[in-house]
Write a protein that holds these residues in place. Structure first.
Motif, PDB file in Angstrom:
ATOM      1  N   LEU A  81       0.825  -1.208   0.000  1.00 54.46           N
ATOM      2  CA  LEU A  81       0.000   0.000   0.000  1.00 54.46           C
ATOM      3  C   LEU A  81       0.861   1.260   0.000  1.00 54.46           C
ATOM      4  O   LEU A  81       0.608   2.192  -0.763  1.00 54.46           O
ATOM      5  CB  LEU A  81      -0.941   0.000   1.200  1.00 54.46           C
ATOM      6  N   ALA A  82       1.895   1.280   0.829  1.00 54.85           N
ATOM      7  CA  ALA A  82       2.789   2.439   0.881  1.00 54.85           C
ATOM      8  C   ALA A  82       3.484   2.648  -0.460  1.00 54.85           C
ATOM      9  O   ALA A  82       3.579   3.782  -0.949  1.00 54.85           O
ATOM     10  CB  ALA A  82       3.820   2.257   1.999  1.00 54.85           C
TER      11      ALA A  82
ATOM     12  N   LEU B 156      -3.932  15.573 -15.295  1.00 52.31           N
ATOM     13  CA  LEU B 156      -5.053  15.062 -14.501  1.00 52.31           C
ATOM     14  C   LEU B 156      -5.444  13.645 -14.912  1.00 52.31           C
ATOM     15  O   LEU B 156      -5.738  12.800 -14.061  1.00 52.31           O
ATOM     16  CB  LEU B 156      -6.256  16.008 -14.610  1.00 52.31           C
ATOM     17  N   VAL B 157      -5.450  13.373 -16.185  1.00 50.31           N
ATOM     18  CA  VAL B 157      -5.760  12.012 -16.647  1.00 50.31           C
ATOM     19  C   VAL B 157      -4.654  11.049 -16.236  1.00 50.31           C
ATOM     20  O   VAL B 157      -4.912   9.916 -15.834  1.00 50.31           O
ATOM     21  CB  VAL B 157      -5.977  11.996 -18.181  1.00 50.31           C
ATOM     22  N   GLY B 158      -3.413  11.490 -16.301  1.00 52.33           N
ATOM     23  CA  GLY B 158      -2.288  10.615 -15.991  1.00 52.33           C
ATOM     24  C   GLY B 158      -2.144  10.270 -14.525  1.00 52.33           C
ATOM     25  O   GLY B 158      -1.667   9.191 -14.184  1.00 52.33           O
ATOM     26  N   ILE B 159      -2.566  11.161 -13.628  1.00 54.83           N
ATOM     27  CA  ILE B 159      -2.357  10.878 -12.204  1.00 54.83           C
ATOM     28  C   ILE B 159      -3.525  10.158 -11.560  1.00 54.83           C
ATOM     29  O   ILE B 159      -3.433   9.743 -10.407  1.00 54.83           O
ATOM     30  CB  ILE B 159      -2.046  12.163 -11.403  1.00 54.83           C
ATOM     31  N   ALA B 160      -4.628   9.978 -12.261  1.00 57.54           N
ATOM     32  CA  ALA B 160      -5.777   9.276 -11.699  1.00 57.54           C
ATOM     33  C   ALA B 160      -5.942   7.930 -12.397  1.00 57.54           C
ATOM     34  O   ALA B 160      -6.521   7.846 -13.465  1.00 57.54           O
ATOM     35  CB  ALA B 160      -7.037  10.117 -11.880  1.00 57.54           C
TER      36      ALA B 160
ATOM     37  N   ILE C  88       3.188  10.443  -5.900  1.00 56.19           N
ATOM     38  CA  ILE C  88       4.412  11.254  -5.856  1.00 56.19           C
ATOM     39  C   ILE C  88       5.210  11.074  -7.144  1.00 56.19           C
ATOM     40  O   ILE C  88       5.451  12.028  -7.878  1.00 56.19           O
ATOM     41  CB  ILE C  88       5.271  10.917  -4.611  1.00 56.19           C
ATOM     42  N   VAL C  89       5.596   9.842  -7.441  1.00 55.28           N
ATOM     43  CA  VAL C  89       6.433   9.578  -8.616  1.00 55.28           C
ATOM     44  C   VAL C  89       5.655   9.812  -9.913  1.00 55.28           C
ATOM     45  O   VAL C  89       6.135  10.515 -10.815  1.00 55.28           O
ATOM     46  CB  VAL C  89       6.995   8.133  -8.574  1.00 55.28           C
TER      47      VAL C  89
END
Length: 157
Positions: free
Chosen positions: A72-73, A120-124, A81-82
């Protein structure tokens, strides 16, 4: 990799590409059917894909995936983050240095909106697709389901 696995992978690739091309051509030809397909058929297909992935796992495996703190971490660090840093860097590189110089982006306001949209699309991560692709790759589906659950919670905040 056995000959059968290689043939199966290749067949999947051809079916995947054929489906994309066929769907694109049909959507251009029958534009008036896009709303009913998107409203009724697409959710049904996604449900069937997810259902077949989830039906084979045990509750114990799912609970173990939900409480695996190390995994999970790692997932939270990579996804929140990455991944945003990587997506932002790649987006700026392509849109500011390549696409803008080729004349594909016409003004700065449009460029900033496109960059924000891509980030926004890439991080979700898309929850349903992650489970299906993990199953197709013969990965750890209970862990992928637990990641999807945690991602759904984290993305709200």
């Amino acid at each position: 990799m056995s000959k059968h696995d290689a043939l199966k992978s290749l067949t999947f690739l051809y079916v995947f590409l054929f489906s994309i091309i066929t769907g694109t051509l049909l959507s251009l030809k029958f534009r008036n059917l896009s709303l009913p397909v998107y409203t009724y058929i697409y959710p049904l297909v996604i449900f069937l894909l997810i259902y077949t992935s989830m039906v084979r796992i045990s509750i114990r495996d799912l609970v173990n995936g939900l409480i695996n703190s190390k995994a999970l971490a790692l997932m939270l660090i990579v996804n929140y983050i990455v991944n945003p840093i990587l997506i932002t860097g790649i987006t700026y590189f392509f849109f500011k240095s390549i696409f803008a110089h080729l004349g594909l982006i016409f003004n700065l306001n449009e460029l900033n909106q496109v960059i924000l949209g891509v980030i926004l699309v890439g991080i979700a991560p898309c929850i349903s697709v992650v489970i299906v692709w993990t199953d197709l790759a013969k990965g750890n589906v209970p862990l992928a389901i637990s990641f999807a659950a945690w991602n759904a919670i984290v993305q709200v905040f």
